[in-house]
Structure formats: structure tokens, C-alpha cells
Enzyme design. Structure first.
Site, PDB file in Angstrom:
ATOM      1  N   TRP A 155       0.810  -1.227   0.000  1.00  0.00           N
ATOM      2  CA  TRP A 155       0.000   0.000   0.000  1.00  0.00           C
ATOM      3  C   TRP A 155       0.838   1.270   0.000  1.00  0.00           C
ATOM      4  CZ3 TRP A 155       1.845   2.396   4.182  1.00  0.00           C
ATOM      5  CH2 TRP A 155       2.330   1.602   5.225  1.00  0.00           C
ATOM      6  N   ASN A 156       2.160   1.176   0.237  1.00  0.00           N
ATOM      7  CA  ASN A 156       2.875   2.438   0.502  1.00  0.00           C
ATOM      8  C   ASN A 156       3.120   3.293  -0.740  1.00  0.00           C
ATOM      9  OD1 ASN A 156       4.824   0.654  -0.355  1.00  0.00           O
ATOM     10  ND2 ASN A 156       6.400   1.421   1.026  1.00  0.00           N
ATOM     11  N   LYS A 179      -2.492  -8.363  -7.905  1.00  0.00           N
ATOM     12  CA  LYS A 179      -3.219  -8.203  -6.641  1.00  0.00           C
ATOM     13  C   LYS A 179      -2.700  -6.971  -5.900  1.00  0.00           C
ATOM     14  CE  LYS A 179      -2.824  -9.564  -2.360  1.00  0.00           C
ATOM     15  NZ  LYS A 179      -3.450  -8.376  -1.766  1.00  0.00           N
ATOM     16  N   PRO A 180      -3.558  -5.962  -5.710  1.00  0.00           N
ATOM     17  CA  PRO A 180      -3.131  -4.785  -4.943  1.00  0.00           C
ATOM     18  C   PRO A 180      -3.274  -5.041  -3.445  1.00  0.00           C
ATOM     19  CG  PRO A 180      -5.395  -4.490  -5.671  1.00  0.00           C
ATOM     20  CD  PRO A 180      -4.959  -5.861  -6.158  1.00  0.00           C
ATOM     21  N   ALA A 181      -2.774  -4.126  -2.635  1.00  0.00           N
ATOM     22  CA  ALA A 181      -2.975  -4.234  -1.185  1.00  0.00           C
ATOM     23  C   ALA A 181      -4.419  -3.858  -0.857  1.00  0.00           C
ATOM     24  CB  ALA A 181      -2.019  -3.290  -0.470  1.00  0.00           C
ATOM     25  N   SER A 234       6.454  -7.328   2.824  1.00  0.00           N
ATOM     26  CA  SER A 234       7.249  -7.660   4.005  1.00  0.00           C
ATOM     27  C   SER A 234       8.133  -8.887   3.764  1.00  0.00           C
ATOM     28  CB  SER A 234       6.311  -7.953   5.182  1.00  0.00           C
ATOM     29  OG  SER A 234       5.501  -9.066   4.867  1.00  0.00           O
ATOM     30  N   GLU A 255      10.966  -7.730  -3.541  1.00  0.00           N
ATOM     31  CA  GLU A 255      11.488  -6.482  -2.960  1.00  0.00           C
ATOM     32  C   GLU A 255      10.904  -6.408  -1.562  1.00  0.00           C
ATOM     33  OE1 GLU A 255      11.701  -3.301  -1.601  1.00  0.00           O
ATOM     34  OE2 GLU A 255      11.034  -2.058  -3.298  1.00  0.00           O
ATOM     35  N   CYS A 289      10.269   1.739   2.139  1.00  0.00           N
ATOM     36  CA  CYS A 289      11.339   0.779   2.443  1.00  0.00           C
ATOM     37  C   CYS A 289      12.720   1.407   2.271  1.00  0.00           C
ATOM     38  CB  CYS A 289      11.183  -0.462   1.577  1.00  0.00           C
ATOM     39  SG  CYS A 289      11.077  -0.059  -0.158  1.00  0.00           S
TER      40      CYS A 289
HETATM   41  P1  ADP Z   1       2.839  -4.686   4.384  1.00  0.00           P
HETATM   42  O1  ADP Z   1       3.323  -4.856   5.766  1.00  0.00           O
HETATM   43  O2  ADP Z   1       3.523  -3.662   3.573  1.00  0.00           O
HETATM   44  O3  ADP Z   1       1.337  -4.613   4.266  1.00  0.00           O
HETATM   45  P2  ADP Z   1       2.634  -7.374   3.400  1.00  0.00           P
HETATM   46  O4  ADP Z   1       3.759  -8.268   3.032  1.00  0.00           O
HETATM   47  O5  ADP Z   1       1.746  -7.780   4.504  1.00  0.00           O
HETATM   48  O6  ADP Z   1       3.338  -5.980   3.657  1.00  0.00           O
HETATM   49  O7  ADP Z   1       1.721  -7.058   2.150  1.00  0.00           O
HETATM   50  C1  ADP Z   1       2.228  -6.820   0.846  1.00  0.00           C
HETATM   51  C2  ADP Z   1       1.291  -7.442  -0.155  1.00  0.00           C
HETATM   52  O8  ADP Z   1       1.299  -8.869   0.049  1.00  0.00           O
HETATM   53  C3  ADP Z   1      -0.161  -7.001  -0.004  1.00  0.00           C
HETATM   54  O9  ADP Z   1      -0.762  -6.954  -1.293  1.00  0.00           O
HETATM   55  C4  ADP Z   1      -0.744  -8.137   0.822  1.00  0.00           C
HETATM   56  O10 ADP Z   1      -2.143  -8.256   0.668  1.00  0.00           O
HETATM   57  C5  ADP Z   1      -0.022  -9.326   0.200  1.00  0.00           C
HETATM   58  N1  ADP Z   1      -0.038 -10.555   1.013  1.00  0.00           N
HETATM   59  C6  ADP Z   1      -0.195 -10.665   2.352  1.00  0.00           C
HETATM   60  N2  ADP Z   1      -0.174 -11.969   2.711  1.00  0.00           N
HETATM   61  C7  ADP Z   1       0.013 -12.695   1.584  1.00  0.00           C
HETATM   62  C8  ADP Z   1       0.123 -14.089   1.275  1.00  0.00           C
HETATM   63  N3  ADP Z   1       0.038 -15.017   2.216  1.00  0.00           N
HETATM   64  N4  ADP Z   1       0.304 -14.463  -0.017  1.00  0.00           N
HETATM   65  C9  ADP Z   1       0.396 -13.524  -0.987  1.00  0.00           C
HETATM   66  N5  ADP Z   1       0.284 -12.207  -0.774  1.00  0.00           N
HETATM   67  C10 ADP Z   1       0.098 -11.775   0.496  1.00  0.00           C
END
Ligand code: ADP
Length: 485
Positions: A155-156, A179-181, A234, A255, A289
Site C-alpha cells: 500500500w505504501n 493483486k493490490p494491497a 514484508s 522487494e 522501504c
Molecule cells: P505490508 O506490511 O507492507 O502490508 P505485506 O507483506 O503484509 O506488507 O503485504 C504486501 C502485499 O502482500 C499485499 O498486497 C498483501 O495483501 C499481500 N499478502 C499478504 N499476505 C500474503 C500471502 N500469504 N500471499 C500472498 N500475498 C500476500
């Protein structure tokens, strides 16, 4: 609720069709972090929609046109984003909270990836004939698209992060499942509307699914038909994707998190170092980041530098990104706020001093998501703000004596994304830079990545590069063709 001519459909997009209803009938609310108001409800999709998106992308694979046509797509994207910069920036500002000017700047940044890749793709993707004629054959290396690519973004930077993936992927000829956040899908939906209306893409070339991360991510990772994924987010989720990639030996572009050191040597231009630090640290309210996370300042200039930083931080105006006077917007959600809060409390409890900002007892994510820019001095390695990425407006200052000590402390992390060194003596600074285990090192600048420069991390910060020739090659497989005739 948000109103925009770029959001005619608050929907996913599969096989050239807008999908407003998830199979489950469920929705996700999108909030404005500045005031907590609901902006929209997006469909909460899962496994089945993702499977259909992958099938549509797979069907598009063999209809991908030649490189000149694809170059036209990128040029059209560049023009569309540039023409619609203000409205896209407005949507971004509302769903993310970052200041208006930053949001507008992010759209320019996104557009720059389309113009850069459009300009270099034909030369970079041209087949290459090898000089040496091994085995009496003429060998040609063709640059083929890797196939369907799954793109997952955080989302950042709601448009910056997807632009740096979509531009090279379309240049290479890869159909996409994106897939977006959950926090910021609207900017991406607006971009899809532009792509839908202004580009003549084959059906299924681009697909947008949103909803359950676990189901969407799981389906993308378990599908043989998606040989590559590019993910920004993350390290925890990145590690999960590495595990899930083994079954089909997927190519991964990751990344991930950072823990950026910002080193101020005693011969640095302190005014410039302080200005660069403020611009770098408080962009996106510290939620990037590449934000400096640990600020190492040499003993002889420590007090003077702290004063310069504090003076600047006290002038920062916190507020709604839509207000043109705002320098620092809200944090994205309560979890993000509480992490900063926890890091400040932890640092103070272990002996750091609060030199700018409010005491944590005065701040509460239950009231609002505005975190006052905070500076803590006399920070030590055992504090959470040194160990983890704070991802918020906390600036921790650490004292060091020798260059060797700065280097050792800077490298004392599993992460290796961005780093910064400030000092007038070039030779001395480059001695440090050469030994820093970070993919990006700003010398006398806090500037982040640009479209033509490869960007990515060492160690737990990821795999692969975005931007530059390397960024395009992530989506390309080399096919060698020996020609005996
Ligand atoms: P942040 O802390 O920046 O939200 P995340 O790693 O949680 O970082 O999220 C980054 C992206 O990864 C988002 O689009 C989130 O929905 C997606 N995401 C979170 N969990 C999973 C998963 N198990 N598999 C694939 N994508 C995921």
C-alpha cells in the site's frame, strides 16, 4: 464514498470484464486514513476468481503481439498517466493519506517507468547473435517472455510499485494477474480503467483480483501456469512465497523490507545532510522501504547535527494530505501507528532521550492515525528501532566514533536495501560504500530509486532488481537457437 470519473467500476477485472461482485458476495472496506471515513467497498475475491484470472492470462499468452505494438502500449500508458495525473494523485491521496504533492509526484514517478521501458525495450529485447560459432553453428539468443506473471504490491506506493512491475512485464510480453494491497486498491482500479479504455490489449492480458491475500497468493503460487511472480512487501510474506515457489520452481522477484542506515561523517555538509534526511525520512510519513531507519552520526558533529535535525522536525506540519500545507500525513492503519508507538516507548525505556515529538503517552491510535514526527537521541543497538524497520515518523540518532565502527553497525542487520553516506571526502566515503551490504547507497543524497537504475536488496531484502535493464530481464527468458544451415 469516493466519486471519480476514473472509478466508474469499483471492481476487479478478469478476461477484459469488470467484476463488481465477488463469488463470496463479500466486500472489503477502503478507508481514508486521515478521517476514518469509508471511501469504497471492493469485492472480496478468492481462489476461484484467481483461477479464472490465471486461465484468462494463460489464454492471452499466445496472442501477445510483437515488440513494436507493445512499445505502443507503454507509450499510451505514459500519456494516460501523465494526462490524468491530478485525478489519480487525488485518489491516491485519499486512500493512502500522503500529502497532495507527494501523491502527484508518485504518479510522475509511475509514468517514468513506462517512458523508460518504452525507450529501451526494442534494443534490449532484440535477438543477439553470438560472435563465437560454437559447434559450427550460428547461435542466436532470443529474449522470450517468461509467461504469465503474478504481481503483488503493497500500500505504501499504490501506483509507483505497480508501474515498476507492469511496465517491464508488458514490455517483455507477459500476461498479468495483479493483486493490490487491501488498503489501497482504488488507485490501481483507476489505472485499470485507463488501460481498459485507452489500450488495445488482448483479452486476458491484464487481470486484477483483490480480496483474500491467502487465497489469491496461494492460487498464484500453486499454479503451474504462473511461472513468475514479482512481489513487494514484508520479508515475512516474501519468505512464505519462497517456500511456496518450490513446487513449480517459480522465478521470484522479491522487494522486501529494509533497515536503512544513514551515516553522517564528521566532514559532511551538515545543512545538506539534515535537509536530505528530513526529505528521505518523512516521505510517506516514514512508510517507505528506503526511509532512513538508523541514523549514525560521528561524535564530533553529533550535537550540532541533532540540533539541525530537531529544528527542522519541529517545523513539519502534520495533517490531512489533501491540505496543501501538510508535510506529513497519517499512518496507514492502527497497526502501523502502534508499531511506531511501541518503538518509541521501547527506546525511551532503554535510555534514549526524546528530543522532538510528543511523549508516547500523549498519542493513541484509537483517537486518530496522525503520529507526531519524533526524534530520539542516544539510541543503542539493542533497541527495537535499530533491529526492525519502524515504518513511521521516528528518527533515531546513534553516535559513533570511527568509520570502521559506523560500517560495522550499519551492516549489523539481516536487511540490505537502501543506505546513505554523507561526507565531503569522496575517497573516504567510497571506502565505506564499497563495504556496505546494501543494494542502493546514496552518497550525499537521500534520493531513492529511479526508472533507469536497477533497484533491489541484498540478503533478507529480496531477490532481483526493478528498473533498468535488469528490471526488464526479470520477465524474460533467454532462448538460445543454434542454426546449423
Ligand atoms: P505490508 O506490511 O507492507 O502490508 P505485506 O507483506 O503484509 O506488507 O503485504 C504486501 C502485499 O502482500 C499485499 O498486497 C498483501 O495483501 C499481500 N499478502 C499478504 N499476505 C500474503 C500471502 N500469504 N500471499 C500472498 N500475498 C500476500
Amino acid at each position: 464514498m469516493i466519486e471519480s470519473y476514473l472509478l466508474k467500476n469499483i471492481a476487479g477485472y478478469i478476461d477484459g470484464q469488470w467484476i463488481a461482485q465477488a463469488d463470496s458476495g463479500k466486500t472489503t472496506e477502503v478507508f481514508n486514513p486521515a478521517n476514518g471515513k469509508t471511501l469504497a467497498e471492493t469485492p472480496y475475491m478468492g481462489t476461484d476468481e484467481t483461477r479464472r484470472a490465471i486461465a484468462a492470462a494463460k489464454a492471452a499468452r499466445d496472442t501477445v503481439p510483437d515488440v513494436a505494438t507493445r512499445r505502443g502500449w507503454l507509450e499510451d500508458c505514459y500519456e494516460a498517466l501523465t494526462a490524468e495525473k491530478e485525478e489519480i494523485g487525488r485518489i491516491l491521496c485519499l486512500e493512502h493519506g500522503k500529502p497532495w504533492a507527494e501523491a502527484q509526484g508518485e504518479v510522475d514517478y509511475a509514468a517514468s517507468f513506462f517512458s523508460y521501458f518504452a525507450g529501451m525495450m526494442e534494443d534490449t529485447l532484440a535477438p543477439e547473435t553470438l560472435l563465437e560459432q560454437a559447434k559450427d553453428c550460428r547461435w542466436t539468443v532470443h529474449k522470450r517472455p517468461i509467461g504469465v506473471a503474478g504481481l503483488i504490491t503493497p500500500w505504501n506506493f499504490p501506483i509507483g510499485m505497480i508501474a515498476k512491475k507492469v511496465a517491464p512485464a508488458l514490455a517483455a510480453g507477459c500476461p498479468l494477474v495483479i493483486k493490490p494491497a487491501a488498503e489501497t486498491p482504488l488507485t490501481m482500479i483507476a489505472m485499470f480503467q485507463l488501460l481498459h479504455e485507452r489500450l488495445d490489449l488482448p483479452k486476458g492480458m491484464i487481470n486484477l483480483v483483490m480480496g483474500s491475500s491467502k487465497e489469491i497468493g496461494g492460487e498464484i503460487m500453486s499454479s503451474f501456469d504462473v511461472p513468475m511472480i514479482s512481489f513487494t512487501g514484508s520479508t515475512e510474506v516474501g519468505q512464505l512465497l519462497v517456500e511456496q515457489s518450490s513446487q513449480h520452481v517459480k522465478k521470484l522477484g522479491l522487494e522486501l523490507g529494509g533497515n536503512a542506515p544513514f551515516i553522517v561523517l564528521d566532514d559532511a555538509d551538515l545543512e545538506s545532510a539534515a535537509d536530505n534526511l528530513i526529505a528521505n525520512k518523512f516521505r510517506g510519513a516514514g512508510q517507505t522501504c528506503v526511509c532512513a531507519n538508523r541514523i549514525f552520526v560521528q561524535d564530533g558533529v553529533y550535537d550540532e547535527f541533532v540540533n539541525k535535525v530537531v529544528e527542522r522536525v519541529k517545523k513539519l506540519k502534520v495533517g490531512d494530505g489533501m491540505d496543501e500545507n501538510t508535510d506529513v500525513g497519517p499512518l496507514i492503519n492502527a497497526a502501523g501507528f502502534d508499531k511506531v508507538h511501541d518503538h518509541v516507548k521501547d527506546a525511551l525505556s532503554k535510555g534514549a532521550s526524546l528530543v522532538a515529538g510528543k511523549h508516547p503517552d500523549e498519542l493513541d491510535s484509537g483517537k486518530n492515525l496522525f503520529y507526531t514526527p519524533t526524534v530520539v537521541s542516544d539510541v543503542t543497538h539493542d533497541m527495537k528501532c535499530c533491529q526492525e524497520e519502524t515504518f513511521g515518523p521516528l528518527l533515531p540518532l546513534i553516535r559513533f566514533e570511527t568509520d570502521a565502527q559506523a560500517l560495522e553497525m550499519a551492516n549489523d542487520t539481516q536487511f540490505g536495501l537502501a543506505s546513505y553516506v554523507f561526507g565531503r571526502d569522496k575517497e573516504r566515503a567510497h571506502k565505506l560504500i564499497g563495504k556496505l551490504h546494501f543494494g542502493h547507497c546514496g552518497y550525499n543524497t537521500g534520493t531513492g530509486p529511479a526508472a533507469h537504475a536497477p533497484f533491489g536488496g541484498f540478503l533478507h531484502s529480496g531477490i532481483g532488481r526493478e528498473g533498468g535493464v535488469e528490471g526488464l530481464m526479470e520477465f524474460v527468458e533467454s532462448q538460445t537457437v543454434p542454426d546449423g544451415s
